[in-house]
Design a protein around this motif. Structure first.
Motif, short mmCIF file in Angstrom:
data_model
loop_
_atom_site.label_atom_id
_atom_site.label_comp_id
_atom_site.label_asym_id
_atom_site.label_seq_id
_atom_site.Cartn_x
_atom_site.Cartn_y
_atom_site.Cartn_z
N LYS A 66 0.84 -1.21 0.00
CA LYS A 66 0.00 0.00 0.00
C LYS A 66 0.87 1.26 0.00
CE LYS A 66 -2.14 2.47 3.86
NZ LYS A 66 -0.96 3.23 4.22
N HIS A 93 1.01 4.34 -2.72
CA HIS A 93 0.85 5.77 -2.40
C HIS A 93 1.93 6.59 -3.08
CE1 HIS A 93 -2.32 5.15 0.30
NE2 HIS A 93 -1.64 4.82 1.38
N LYS A 129 -0.51 12.51 7.32
CA LYS A 129 -1.57 12.46 6.32
C LYS A 129 -2.62 11.42 6.71
CE LYS A 129 -2.37 11.94 1.40
NZ LYS A 129 -1.82 11.48 0.12
N GLU A 130 -2.17 10.28 7.22
CA GLU A 130 -3.11 9.24 7.63
C GLU A 130 -3.96 9.71 8.81
OE1 GLU A 130 -3.09 5.52 7.04
OE2 GLU A 130 -1.43 5.36 5.64
N LYS A 131 -3.33 10.49 9.70
CA LYS A 131 -4.09 11.05 10.82
C LYS A 131 -5.15 11.99 10.28
CE LYS A 131 -0.60 11.67 14.39
NZ LYS A 131 -0.14 12.70 15.33
N GLU A 132 -4.71 12.84 9.36
CA GLU A 132 -5.60 13.88 8.83
C GLU A 132 -6.77 13.24 8.08
OE1 GLU A 132 -3.63 17.97 7.60
OE2 GLU A 132 -4.09 16.76 5.88
N MET A 133 -6.48 12.20 7.32
CA MET A 133 -7.53 11.55 6.53
C MET A 133 -8.46 10.72 7.41
SD MET A 133 -6.84 12.47 3.46
CE MET A 133 -7.83 11.35 2.47
N GLY A 134 -8.00 10.36 8.59
CA GLY A 134 -8.81 9.52 9.46
C GLY A 134 -8.52 8.05 9.30
N THR A 135 -7.62 7.72 8.38
CA THR A 135 -7.31 6.31 8.16
C THR A 135 -6.45 5.76 9.29
OG1 THR A 135 -5.60 7.12 6.68
CG2 THR A 135 -7.56 6.17 5.68
N GLU A 160 -6.84 6.07 12.47
CA GLU A 160 -7.71 5.48 13.49
C GLU A 160 -8.12 4.07 13.10
OE1 GLU A 160 -10.11 8.85 15.97
OE2 GLU A 160 -11.16 7.70 14.46
N VAL A 161 -8.48 3.94 11.82
CA VAL A 161 -8.91 2.63 11.35
C VAL A 161 -7.78 1.62 11.50
CG1 VAL A 161 -9.78 1.36 9.36
CG2 VAL A 161 -10.49 3.72 9.74
N LEU A 162 -6.55 2.07 11.20
CA LEU A 162 -5.40 1.18 11.32
C LEU A 162 -5.14 0.81 12.78
CD1 LEU A 162 -2.91 2.82 8.83
CD2 LEU A 162 -4.38 0.83 8.47
N LYS A 208 -14.56 10.25 9.73
CA LYS A 208 -13.85 10.64 8.52
C LYS A 208 -13.89 9.41 7.63
CE LYS A 208 -10.64 13.73 10.81
NZ LYS A 208 -9.23 13.80 11.17
N ASP A 258 -6.26 6.95 -2.92
CA ASP A 258 -5.38 6.70 -4.06
C ASP A 258 -5.17 5.22 -4.32
OD1 ASP A 258 -4.02 6.46 -1.72
OD2 ASP A 258 -2.18 7.42 -2.41
#
Lengths: 349, 246
Positions: A10, A14, A179-185, A187-189, B85, B91
């Motif tokens: 992944k 990116h 960026k992952e923090k900002e996107m919210g991803t 948290e999911v991780l 979010k 991408d």
């Protein structure tokens, strides 16, 4: 392991899909090397000069011949009076003038609007003419200013390496994580069974790889384009680079734990990482000429130690045993920074 | 019915600020549980504790049978999560997102391939397999994100305001997915702002200033508060809030 594998894949997607960033990352070392190697250079090549010979001595011709023989100077013309010299200087036609008086006094004039260049020209001329100078009453008409880049034309290659590694490993990693923090991803991780340490490792891996590619690019360019010889062990240089890259990565990680937006991460990377590397690492300005307070601050700039060590190995050809101190300091920095950021990473989440 | 979530006076303090104040409740297996409250009421903090993202200050809680203090790693294996979010990678292509999360949750290649086909078919996304998620409409992204959140068939799925910003029709479709998951035995723990969605839940709790002020089925709450709909129930309770809305 499969978790980790799919995660690294992944990260590569990116980076590879962000064509613009990718291009910048791969081209930057090339541009920097060419910029420092050719554009920002104080090396003086084919500088035109004039001679005003009032002594009519054959030794003057020897002087001219010797200057001409070097690649640094070419004779523009001979002149017959001082006004002519002044005019040529003003028009920018010449960069240096030799004046030989009837009493065999030799005067070297240089245009000091660029003091570094003037100083360099005079130093070069002096060196070339040294064998002849004893027969003249030599006097200089400019004050020599210290020109740091005079010390070595290949000072900047290790500097550029230090800069690129910090830029890619620290800045890109911190921006990538934030960026992952900002996107919210993020948290999911973090809710997933994936361990945070793997998340961070997977983020860092591609950047480590890219920066290694960059180091190799820089070494190839400096060897074959700038003809800077790599005297010492190439493996030692690469090993040092990896160690330094790890320090940079842990710095990037630390930055990512204290910021929440990509802009902030970028800004901190610039102010805390890039500027010190450029200003305080000895890459451009010599550390020994700095006020003591800046000298102390320069000690905590990892790039300083990296650049010292790389210079020792690459240019002086020294072995690992001579740079143990630098290796030790970098290793210590890596351990401390990693411990700090792991701690912060946990507190945050 | 078995409880999959149990909390007992669960509390989270940040300095002198008590974000979550001694909440106790149970969620039953297979249930769709609505976790309501105004902004700043403490919903997200409570949910983060249950997901193992944040350590409680005091109180007890078990999620899927595991202790939130000691067994966070076990909890993570048995829950799915979709944040307010958007939680997919823009991408990456649709199928790459599915593969990534399948991989993270330790599914085998075969399982991932099967899940990919299943999702694409169920969501009508067969022709969008190679589309970057970026260019999907928001409603589709959310449905895909939900499917990915339950890719490993967790015991519980936590949804933090999953339907923000989409129209009622799309929200309704999204809730169809929740019902399907519920029918498979997956418990849904959902926070939402939309009171029409609260009506879809089996039971709801309403948080005000860090405490649970109401806890029952939507129809029972409407009777208690003599309200026509959940919106009126919510406002009757939220009016009491002391905290300033952030």
């Amino acid at each position: 392991m499969r978790q980790f594998g799919s995660f690294i894949r992944k990260e590569f997607y990116h980076i590879l899909r962000d064509k613009r960033t990718m291009t910048i990352l791969l081209l930057m070392p090339i541009i920097l090397i060419i910029l420092f190697g050719y554009a920002i250079t104080t090396e003086i090549k084919q500088s035109p000069f004039v001679v005003l010979d009032n002594s009519f001595d054959t030794r003057t011709n020897q002087l001219i011949e010797q200057l001409q023989a070097s690649e640094y100077f070419t004779l523009y013309s001979k002149v017959s009076n001082v006004e002519e010299i002044e005019n040529l200087f003003r028009q920018g036609k010449i960069r240096m003038a030799l004046v030989v008086s009837p009493t065999n006094d030799l005067q070297i004039l240089a245009d000091a609007t660029d003091p570094n260049e003037a100083a360099a020209l005079i130093q070069y001329a002096q060196a070339i003419l040294s064998s002849q100078l004893s027969t003249f009453n030599f006097q200089l008409s400019t004050h020599l200013l210290y020109n740091p880049q005079m010390k070595s034309a290949y000072n900047f290659v290790p500097g550029v390496m230090g800069l690129i590694l910090i830029l890619i490993c620290a800045m890109m990693t911190s921006v990538g994580i934030v960026k992952e923090k900002e996107m919210g991803t993020m948290e999911v991780l973090l809710v997933s069974p994936m361990k945070p340490v793997y998340i961070v490792l997977a983020k860092a891996t591609p950047y480590l790889l890219i920066s290694l590619i960059n180091i190799i690019t820089i070494l190839l360019l400096s060897r074959f384009l700038l003809e800077v010889p790599i005297v010492g062990s190439i493996w030692l240089v690469l090993g040092l680079s990896v160690l330094y890259a790890l320090v940079a990565l842990s710095l990037g990680l630390l930055i990512s734990t204290i910021t929440d937006t990509q802009q902030a991460a970028m800004l901190i990377s610039w102010v805390v990482l890039m500027l010190p590397v450029m200003l305080l690492s000895g890459m451009i300005f010599p550390i020994e000429n700095m006020p003591w307070i800046l000298q102390i601050i320069s000690d905590i700039v990892p790039a300083k130690w990296y650049i010292i060590a790389v210079k020792d190995v690459m240019i002086k050809g020294l072995g690992a045993e001579t740079i143990l101190k630098e290796i030790g300091i970098l290793a210590l920095m890596f351990v401390t920074l990693t411990a700090l950021s792991v701690k912060r990473f946990k507190i945050r989440l | 019915m078995k409880n999959v979530i149990e909390t007992d006076r669960l509390t989270k303090r940040f300095g002198i600020f008590t974000a979550v104040d001694q909440i106790s409740f149970e969620v039953e297996e297979g249930e769709i549980f609505g976790f309501l409250g105004a902004n700043g009421a403490g919903k997200t903090t409570a949910m983060r504790m249950l997901c193992g993202l944040s350590v409680p200050t005091s109180g007890k809680a078990r999620v899927a049978g595991f202790d939130v203090y000691k067994q966070q790693e076990e909890i993570k294996k048995h829950i799915g999560y979709m944040s307010q979010k958007f939680s997919l990678y823009n991408d990456l292509k649709v199928w790459e997102n599915i593969r990534l999360f399948g991989g993270i949750y330790g599914l085998s290649k075969k399982q991932i391939a099967a899940k990919t086909e299943e999702f694409l078919y169920a969501l009508g996304l067969e022709s969008e397999r190679d589309t970057m998620v970026n260019s999907l409409p928001l409603g589709w992204k959310q449905k895909l994100a939900f499917s990915v959140a339950v890719i490993h068939e967790p015991r519980i799925v936590f949804l933090d305001e999953p339907t923000g910003g989409v129209d009622p029709v799309t929200r309704r479709q999204f809730w169809e997915l929740i019902y399907q998951a519920s029918a498979r035995g997956i418990t849904t723990f959902v926070t939402t702002h939309y009171m029409d969605e609260a009506e879809y839940c089996n039971r709801v709790s309403i948080m005000v200033d860090g405490r649970i002020e109401a806890f029952n089925t939507p129809s029972a709450l409407k009777i208690t508060f003599k309200a026509n709909n959940m919106n009126e129930v919510f406002h009757a309770l939220a009016r009491k809030a002391q905290r300033i809305d952030n």
